[in-house]
Design an enzyme around this catalytic site. Sequence first.
Site, short mmCIF file in Angstrom:
data_model
loop_
_atom_site.label_atom_id
_atom_site.label_comp_id
_atom_site.label_asym_id
_atom_site.label_seq_id
_atom_site.Cartn_x
_atom_site.Cartn_y
_atom_site.Cartn_z
N THR A 55 49.49 40.34 44.06
CA THR A 55 49.10 38.92 44.12
C THR A 55 48.09 38.60 43.03
OG1 THR A 55 49.55 38.82 46.48
CG2 THR A 55 48.12 37.10 45.58
N CYS A 56 47.17 39.50 42.78
CA CYS A 56 46.14 39.28 41.77
C CYS A 56 46.77 39.11 40.38
CB CYS A 56 45.14 40.43 41.76
SG CYS A 56 44.32 40.69 43.35
#
Length: 167
Positions: A55-56
Amino acid sequence: MTIKIGDRLPEGQVQEYIEVETAGCSLGPNTFQVSDLVRGKKIVIFGLPGAFTPTCSAKHVPSYLQNVDALKAKGVNEIWCLSVNDPFVMGAWGRDQKTAGKVRMMADGSAEFTKKLGLELDLTARGMGLRSDRYSILVVDGVVKALNREAAGKFEVSDGATMLKQV
């Protein structure tokens, strides 16, 4: 205790891997006092659990890269990505994400500053140790003006588009 709107950022240090030597900054990891970096500036800080994580890398950093020009047009001096990783990893991740000149990739390798913010996340059970929670903060001259902390496992309020509405 978690930092809140109206609070001054705590004293602390962060590190940044410097790719190009400039006056006062040597090549490689450089350590900075947070209070010196934020003095007299409008800064957006977004924290996340880890470099190169799904996600980052796929959403959080890109959301700021997509909004960097609009944020700067609203007077933001700097955008920082802060993670509990070492400066070498943050430097490599910055190269991978093409953040140079757009987002400063700040390391809090021992989570000391993150703990002072009260925004740590214990991922020991998942083999990742102590990390940063996912959040964004608008800081003006060292004072928190907006704070967006994500619920566990979510990515809904700490993105670049949300911060753009708050600047």
